[in-house]
Design a protein around this motif. Structure first.
Motif, mmCIF file in Angstrom:
data_model
loop_
_atom_site.group_PDB
_atom_site.id
_atom_site.type_symbol
_atom_site.label_atom_id
_atom_site.label_comp_id
_atom_site.label_asym_id
_atom_site.label_seq_id
_atom_site.Cartn_x
_atom_site.Cartn_y
_atom_site.Cartn_z
ATOM 1 N N VAL A 27 7.789 -5.051 -11.305
ATOM 2 C CA VAL A 27 8.937 -4.409 -11.463
ATOM 3 C C VAL A 27 9.219 -2.819 -10.931
ATOM 4 N N LEU A 28 8.048 -2.187 -11.052
ATOM 5 C CA LEU A 28 8.206 -0.819 -10.368
ATOM 6 C C LEU A 28 8.216 -0.970 -8.855
ATOM 7 N N THR A 29 7.513 -1.768 -8.332
ATOM 8 C CA THR A 29 7.276 -2.237 -7.031
ATOM 9 C C THR A 29 8.706 -2.535 -6.351
ATOM 10 N N LEU A 30 9.297 -3.630 -6.879
ATOM 11 C CA LEU A 30 10.473 -3.892 -6.646
ATOM 12 C C LEU A 30 11.620 -2.978 -6.850
ATOM 13 N N ASP A 31 11.654 -2.148 -7.776
ATOM 14 C CA ASP A 31 12.608 -1.061 -7.913
ATOM 15 C C ASP A 31 12.434 -0.065 -7.202
ATOM 16 N N HIS A 32 11.241 0.319 -6.908
ATOM 17 C CA HIS A 32 10.885 1.483 -5.985
ATOM 18 C C HIS A 32 11.405 1.174 -4.393
ATOM 19 N N LEU A 78 6.860 -5.409 1.415
ATOM 20 C CA LEU A 78 7.798 -4.252 1.197
ATOM 21 C C LEU A 78 7.237 -3.062 1.657
ATOM 22 N N GLY A 79 6.164 -3.297 2.315
ATOM 23 C CA GLY A 79 5.651 -1.844 3.026
ATOM 24 C C GLY A 79 5.171 -1.061 2.081
ATOM 25 N N LEU A 80 4.508 -1.306 0.737
ATOM 26 C CA LEU A 80 4.016 -0.742 -0.224
ATOM 27 C C LEU A 80 2.432 -1.101 -0.313
ATOM 28 N N GLY A 81 1.925 -1.479 0.526
ATOM 29 C CA GLY A 81 0.386 -1.959 0.616
ATOM 30 C C GLY A 81 -0.439 -1.193 1.622
ATOM 31 N N GLY A 82 0.030 0.133 1.751
ATOM 32 C CA GLY A 82 -0.482 0.677 3.024
ATOM 33 C C GLY A 82 -0.077 0.455 4.322
ATOM 34 N N SER A 83 -0.027 1.565 5.257
ATOM 35 C CA SER A 83 0.482 1.621 6.410
ATOM 36 C C SER A 83 -0.625 1.126 7.698
ATOM 37 N N THR A 84 -1.970 1.374 7.341
ATOM 38 C CA THR A 84 -2.883 1.138 8.327
ATOM 39 C C THR A 84 -4.018 0.070 7.862
#
Length: 202
Positions: A27-32, A78-84
């Motif tokens: 839920v925090l991931t989706l909300d953020h 959602l781009g919340l798993g690290g950028s590199t």
């Protein structure tokens, strides 16, 4: 994986009306990420998907269970798993490390072996010396899963590391863990959840 447009459907006990539990990180991931999502009762989930909730149905229509797997998919989408590539690999490991922290602290393994707790927290301290959050300088699914893991650590073991940076011997050796915990809880999504009036864990 490109960001999936559309609504995510989460299925969890009481539709998260009584407690957030294992759905915390999801839920925090989706909300953020400001994704569109709903939370429903377990009996509404698709048949034949996983053994237990949480379950999520993606905008594509595919469903899956198991919290770490869900977070891995959401992190990429959602781009919340690290950028590199390095951060993405690090994030996957960190989520599983946090799952171990949850399991060990919640089952009382640390109560009789505080040195083991200190070793785990030292690992996180080393990470947090390098950047603001667990994987990089911005939050990832690992940080959001940590909210769940640390709720159980606080309940079943101790909150000393996150409140005052202390280890089991009351030595202030985890200053970055305490700093990170404060920063994490000031994020709008985390603050919103804590102010929801719904218990974090049962």
């Amino acid at each position: 994986m490109a960001e999936e447009k559309g609504e995510y459907s989460v299925y969890y006990w009481t539709a998260c009306k009584q407690f957030w539990g294992r759905a915390i990180g999801i839920v925090l991931t989706l909300d953020h990420a400001k994704a569109k999502f709903s939370v429903s009762e377990p009996d509404q989930k698709p048949e034949g998907v996983g053994f237990a909730v949480p379950v999520i149905t993606l905008p594509s229509g595919q469903s899956l269970s198991q919290t770490p797997a869900i977070l891995d998919v959401l992190g990429e989408a959602l781009g919340l798993g690290g950028s590199t590539k390095e951060e993405q690999i690090d994030c996957k490991q960190c989520v599983l490390d946090l799952n171990d922290i949850f399991s060990e602290s919640a089952t009382g393994k640390w109560s009789g072996n505080p040195d083991r707790a200190d070793k785990w927290l030292s690992l996180l301290e080393a990470r947090l010396k390098k950047h603001k959050f667990l994987v990089c300088d911005t939050p990832t699914v690992a940080d959001f899963h940590a909210v769940f893991a640390f709720e159980w650590m606080h309940k079943k073991y101790s909150a000393d590391a996150t409140i005052s940076g202390q280890n089991s011997k009351k030595q202030k050796v985890f200053p970055n863990v305490a700093r990170w915990w404060y920063d994490l809880n000031t994020l709008p999504a985390v603050s919103k959840m804590r102010k929801s009036g719904i218990a974090m864990i049962p």
